[in-house]
Design a protein around this motif. Structure first.
Motif, PDB file in Angstrom:
ATOM      1  N   ASN A 169      36.525  39.684  46.042  1.00  0.00           N
ATOM      2  CA  ASN A 169      35.851  38.525  46.625  1.00  0.00           C
ATOM      3  C   ASN A 169      34.861  38.920  47.720  1.00  0.00           C
ATOM      4  OD1 ASN A 169      37.411  37.011  44.926  1.00  0.00           O
ATOM      5  ND2 ASN A 169      38.748  36.179  46.514  1.00  0.00           N
ATOM      6  N   LEU A 170      35.289  39.810  48.608  1.00  0.00           N
ATOM      7  CA  LEU A 170      34.433  40.160  49.745  1.00  0.00           C
ATOM      8  C   LEU A 170      33.286  41.074  49.334  1.00  0.00           C
ATOM      9  CD1 LEU A 170      36.940  40.547  52.708  1.00  0.00           C
ATOM     10  CD2 LEU A 170      35.918  38.517  51.695  1.00  0.00           C
ATOM     11  N   THR A 171      33.507  41.897  48.319  1.00  0.00           N
ATOM     12  CA  THR A 171      32.392  42.689  47.795  1.00  0.00           C
ATOM     13  C   THR A 171      31.295  41.752  47.305  1.00  0.00           C
ATOM     14  OG1 THR A 171      33.794  44.570  47.169  1.00  0.00           O
ATOM     15  CG2 THR A 171      31.677  44.360  46.052  1.00  0.00           C
ATOM     16  N   GLY A 172      31.703  40.692  46.610  1.00  0.00           N
ATOM     17  CA  GLY A 172      30.729  39.710  46.155  1.00  0.00           C
ATOM     18  C   GLY A 172      30.017  39.022  47.301  1.00  0.00           C
ATOM     19  N   LEU A 173      30.759  38.718  48.373  1.00  0.00           N
ATOM     20  CA  LEU A 173      30.149  38.086  49.545  1.00  0.00           C
ATOM     21  C   LEU A 173      29.095  38.988  50.173  1.00  0.00           C
ATOM     22  CD1 LEU A 173      32.941  36.295  51.633  1.00  0.00           C
ATOM     23  CD2 LEU A 173      30.887  35.281  50.659  1.00  0.00           C
ATOM     24  N   PHE A 174      29.435  40.269  50.351  1.00  0.00           N
ATOM     25  CA  PHE A 174      28.492  41.197  50.958  1.00  0.00           C
ATOM     26  C   PHE A 174      27.267  41.416  50.078  1.00  0.00           C
ATOM     27  CE2 PHE A 174      32.162  42.876  53.568  1.00  0.00           C
ATOM     28  CZ  PHE A 174      31.618  42.516  54.789  1.00  0.00           C
ATOM     29  N   VAL A 175      27.470  41.467  48.781  1.00  0.00           N
ATOM     30  CA  VAL A 175      26.340  41.623  47.868  1.00  0.00           C
ATOM     31  C   VAL A 175      25.397  40.426  48.009  1.00  0.00           C
ATOM     32  CG1 VAL A 175      25.647  41.674  45.449  1.00  0.00           C
ATOM     33  CG2 VAL A 175      27.522  43.130  46.232  1.00  0.00           C
ATOM     34  N   ASP A 176      25.959  39.227  48.067  1.00  0.00           N
ATOM     35  CA  ASP A 176      25.141  38.027  48.267  1.00  0.00           C
ATOM     36  C   ASP A 176      24.395  38.095  49.594  1.00  0.00           C
ATOM     37  OD1 ASP A 176      25.869  36.934  45.876  1.00  0.00           O
ATOM     38  OD2 ASP A 176      27.405  35.610  46.709  1.00  0.00           O
ATOM     39  N   LEU A 177      25.089  38.538  50.610  1.00  0.00           N
ATOM     40  CA  LEU A 177      24.487  38.598  51.943  1.00  0.00           C
ATOM     41  C   LEU A 177      23.326  39.579  51.989  1.00  0.00           C
ATOM     42  CD1 LEU A 177      24.622  37.711  54.920  1.00  0.00           C
ATOM     43  CD2 LEU A 177      26.283  39.540  55.309  1.00  0.00           C
ATOM     44  N   PHE A 178      23.494  40.742  51.342  1.00  0.00           N
ATOM     45  CA  PHE A 178      22.436  41.754  51.380  1.00  0.00           C
ATOM     46  C   PHE A 178      21.333  41.495  50.362  1.00  0.00           C
ATOM     47  CE2 PHE A 178      25.079  43.834  54.286  1.00  0.00           C
ATOM     48  CZ  PHE A 178      24.437  44.940  54.805  1.00  0.00           C
ATOM     49  N   SER A 179      21.684  40.802  49.296  1.00  0.00           N
ATOM     50  CA  SER A 179      20.665  40.540  48.270  1.00  0.00           C
ATOM     51  C   SER A 179      19.874  39.273  48.568  1.00  0.00           C
ATOM     52  CB  SER A 179      21.345  40.375  46.900  1.00  0.00           C
ATOM     53  OG  SER A 179      22.057  41.540  46.564  1.00  0.00           O
ATOM     54  N   ASN A 180      20.520  38.329  49.286  1.00  0.00           N
ATOM     55  CA  ASN A 180      19.845  37.069  49.595  1.00  0.00           C
ATOM     56  C   ASN A 180      19.999  36.756  51.084  1.00  0.00           C
ATOM     57  OD1 ASN A 180      19.366  36.178  46.672  1.00  0.00           O
ATOM     58  ND2 ASN A 180      21.588  36.508  46.703  1.00  0.00           N
ATOM     59  N   PRO A 181      19.404  37.594  51.950  1.00  0.00           N
ATOM     60  CA  PRO A 181      19.592  37.438  53.393  1.00  0.00           C
ATOM     61  C   PRO A 181      19.115  36.110  53.935  1.00  0.00           C
ATOM     62  CG  PRO A 181      17.755  38.915  52.955  1.00  0.00           C
ATOM     63  CD  PRO A 181      18.428  38.666  51.633  1.00  0.00           C
TER      64      PRO A 181
END
Length: 224
Positions: A211-223
């Motif tokens: 879950n958190l890997t997905g959150l971080f990916v979203d955060l870095f891909s869509n700042p």
């Protein structure tokens, strides 16, 4: 010839006293932490803390001016011990985001979660009382160490922002806070679930890592 001896003698006599005083301060901090872990904020008093450290209450003032100053020192210690290694691991993971493979990033994320669980389960009763005392509204005064989770979450925000900045990304603060609140809620709930025996730490960390890997990916891909 006697002068050097006179200057050295007081230092020799003072050293054991200073060590004894330091040991008593540590015993007072340990006593306060034990009381809070066992009974929460309502279970802490100067008399109980002194008794747990093996000294009389009047002797407490030889080490701290009041109970509040001791609790403040303990709060800072808890904050440092909990955040220190975890913050370094998270910051390293975030600043290296662009050079890590997806699998490497997932593994580092898992490592951070393992650190969090290990730190929490060193004294799960302490974590429970901190959770119980956490203020639900900004106007509510936090008893004991109830405000510690708020402070830790503020530091997580700074670590994440620093990681984004080190990677050269712009970011939207509202989105950072959204991701952070979501991550914190999941971590806290699953820690309590593990403690209650609903599932294992391994299972909880596996789900959180995904879950958190997905959150971080979203955060870095869509700042934005």
């Amino acid at each position: 010839m006697n002068t050097p001896l006179k200057s050295v003698t007081p230092q020799v006599k003072q050293a054991p006293r200073q060590r004894a005083k330091e040991q008593t301060r540590k015993a007072l901090l340990k006593s306060a932490l034990s009381l809070y872990s066992e009974h929460g904020a309502q279970g802490i008093s100067m008399n109980k803390v002194a008794k747990g450290a093996g000294i009389a209450q009047p002797s407490f003032y030889n080490h701290y001016p009041n109970l509040e100053s001791l609790l403040e020192e303990l709060r800072l210690q808890l904050k440092k011990n909990y955040m220190g290694p975890i913050s370094k691991a998270v910051l390293s993971m975030l600043k290296d985001y662009d050079v890590l493979t997806p699998e490497q990033f997932k593994q580092q994320n898992r490592h951070c979660l393992e650190l969090i669980f290990a730190a929490t389960f060193q004294d799960i009763r302490l974590f429970q009382h901190i959770m119980q005392d956490r203020p639900r509204f900004e106007s509510t005064a936090a008893p004991g160490f109830g405000g510690l989770l708020i402070e830790l979450q503020d530091e997580w925000r700074e670590v994440i922002i620093q990681g984004l900045e080190l990677s050269g990304r712009s970011f939207n603060l509202s989105f950072v806070l959204l991701c952070l609140d979501s991550a914190s809620a999941q971590i806290h709930e699953l820690i309590l679930g593990c403690h209650e025996g609903r599932y294992s730490q391994e299972q909880a960390i596996n789900v959180l890592s995904k879950n958190l890997t997905g959150l971080f990916v979203d955060l870095f891909s869509n700042p934005q």
